[in-house]
Design a protein around this motif. Sequence first.
Motif, PDB file in Angstrom:
ATOM      1  N   SER A 135      -5.630   6.098   0.899  1.00  0.00           N
ATOM      2  CA  SER A 135      -5.113   4.735   0.804  1.00  0.00           C
ATOM      3  C   SER A 135      -3.962   4.546   1.783  1.00  0.00           C
ATOM      4  CB  SER A 135      -4.627   4.496  -0.628  1.00  0.00           C
ATOM      5  OG  SER A 135      -4.021   3.235  -0.740  1.00  0.00           O
TER       6      SER A 135
ATOM      7  N   SER B 290      -4.167  -1.185   1.677  1.00  0.00           N
ATOM      8  CA  SER B 290      -3.318  -2.025   0.833  1.00  0.00           C
ATOM      9  C   SER B 290      -3.046  -3.305   1.598  1.00  0.00           C
ATOM     10  CB  SER B 290      -2.006  -1.293   0.526  1.00  0.00           C
ATOM     11  OG  SER B 290      -2.290  -0.125  -0.210  1.00  0.00           O
TER      12      SER B 290
ATOM     13  N   HIS C 208      -2.724  -6.897   0.084  1.00  0.00           N
ATOM     14  CA  HIS C 208      -1.741  -7.647  -0.710  1.00  0.00           C
ATOM     15  C   HIS C 208      -1.456  -9.074  -0.261  1.00  0.00           C
ATOM     16  CE1 HIS C 208      -1.424  -3.871  -2.658  1.00  0.00           C
ATOM     17  NE2 HIS C 208      -0.496  -3.335  -1.904  1.00  0.00           N
TER      18      HIS C 208
HETATM   19  N1  SAH Z   1       1.046   4.250   1.140  1.00  0.00           N
HETATM   20  C1  SAH Z   1      -0.275   4.107   0.665  1.00  0.00           C
HETATM   21  C2  SAH Z   1      -0.571   4.797  -0.652  1.00  0.00           C
HETATM   22  C3  SAH Z   1       0.438   4.725  -1.760  1.00  0.00           C
HETATM   23  S1  SAH Z   1       0.607   3.258  -2.684  1.00  0.00           S
HETATM   24  C4  SAH Z   1      -0.661   2.660   0.605  1.00  0.00           C
HETATM   25  O1  SAH Z   1       0.133   1.803   0.968  1.00  0.00           O
HETATM   26  O2  SAH Z   1      -1.810   2.358   0.277  1.00  0.00           O
HETATM   27  C5  SAH Z   1      -0.818   3.069  -3.675  1.00  0.00           C
HETATM   28  C6  SAH Z   1      -1.084   1.628  -4.066  1.00  0.00           C
HETATM   29  O3  SAH Z   1      -0.196   1.183  -5.128  1.00  0.00           O
HETATM   30  C7  SAH Z   1      -0.861   0.659  -2.914  1.00  0.00           C
HETATM   31  O4  SAH Z   1      -1.863  -0.305  -2.878  1.00  0.00           O
HETATM   32  C8  SAH Z   1       0.477   0.061  -3.278  1.00  0.00           C
HETATM   33  O5  SAH Z   1       0.677  -1.122  -2.602  1.00  0.00           O
HETATM   34  C9  SAH Z   1       0.366  -0.061  -4.786  1.00  0.00           C
HETATM   35  N2  SAH Z   1       1.643  -0.226  -5.471  1.00  0.00           N
HETATM   36  C10 SAH Z   1       2.833   0.321  -5.173  1.00  0.00           C
HETATM   37  N3  SAH Z   1       3.779  -0.084  -6.028  1.00  0.00           N
HETATM   38  C11 SAH Z   1       3.191  -0.893  -6.916  1.00  0.00           C
HETATM   39  C12 SAH Z   1       3.654  -1.639  -8.053  1.00  0.00           C
HETATM   40  N4  SAH Z   1       4.921  -1.611  -8.419  1.00  0.00           N
HETATM   41  N5  SAH Z   1       2.745  -2.379  -8.726  1.00  0.00           N
HETATM   42  C13 SAH Z   1       1.456  -2.405  -8.349  1.00  0.00           C
HETATM   43  N6  SAH Z   1       0.958  -1.734  -7.298  1.00  0.00           N
HETATM   44  C14 SAH Z   1       1.813  -0.990  -6.569  1.00  0.00           C
END
Ligand code: SAH
Length: 342
Positions: free
Chosen positions: A184, A207, A209
């Motif tokens: 990811s 990710s 968003h």
């Molecule tokens: N750096 C990588 C993997 C780690 S984060 C990435 O960006 O994909 C894993 C997932 O969890 C990502 O989609 C991230 O955006 C999400 N995430 C992080 N913090 C979160 C939160 N507080 N609530 C919901 N999703 C979150």
Amino acid sequence: MFINDLTFEEMKSYIEEIGEKKFRAQQLFTFFNKNKKWDLNSSSNLPKDLKSLPVREIKIFEEYHSKIDETVKFLFELNDGNLIEGVLLKYEHGYSQCISTQVGCRMGCSFCASTKGGRIRNLTPSEMAGQIYLVENKLGINISNIVLMGSGEPLDNYENVIKFFDIIHDENGKNLSNRSITISSCGIVPRIYDLEKLKKPINLAISLHSPFDEDRKKIMPITNRYSIEEVLAASKYYSEGTGTRITLEYTLIKDVNDREIDADELIRITKDIKVHVNLIPLNPIKEYNKGKTSPKGAKKFQNMLLKGGINATIRRELGSDISASCGQLRRKRLENENSKAN
Ligand code: SAH
């Protein structure tokens, strides 16, 4: 150099270099990656001088079992005292583990706990594999899916992550198929093209968003480097080159990215890519206290995507009683220690 950070190929070269017998490479590799052990002294078949090779250890520091589902959250301690976290999730088809790839993270996403203290360091291959082996040993289970979705940005630790893939896929070790691995990323475009060159059917999750650059910049600073258009072009290239479907992770934040225009734009920009959208309910942290989209709102957003021909599911909230979201456990722990020290 720590011997258990080496891939099988690297181990063979190393063994040759130090003038040991060829078959020792396989013995060593199997010891770490099939027998899932660390203490070379416990090996009955290795010669003395190989037993003194430096090994990088990782240990389970704490574990938290959810009372509402079978999720288990782990804090692991590295040999320099750093703590990282991972989550074990139970699905109908087996166990899936979410692992960390860095101590902290430097991507700066506003809603994410992992990045608040910056990046401390990259994890090495054995520290990634160790998170899997320790849990398998401890619970006596076989983990059939690995997701690189814990703390850290895996494509910001590219070389170690690739070596970890080699190690976990190796038939002398865990022998896990590439299709059972998901990486990811927030979208580091050049590394997505590098990953495609490996031609491995490893699943890529992005990710996203938000479908709008200006909105995404506010929550994900990486957008200042690579536009959404560039990230999606790289993802499409990856999908076509590896024959895999791209997952788009989309954390729903009330009135920020859950509006009708967001759904419409998301449908428009992903039209010609094989994607699946994974809608994630926001897990609010204290530095980012924007609202969570209501379950009804999430369902509505999902339906808009489905109507637009986009495959979309809402992620079940697992382990919500044990801070099972990215970086929250380690952060809590560090904060407790700071307040004790003050
Ligand atoms: N750096 C990588 C993997 C780690 S984060 C990435 O960006 O994909 C894993 C997932 O969890 C990502 O989609 C991230 O955006 C999400 N995430 C992080 N913090 C979160 C939160 N507080 N609530 C919901 N999703 C979150």
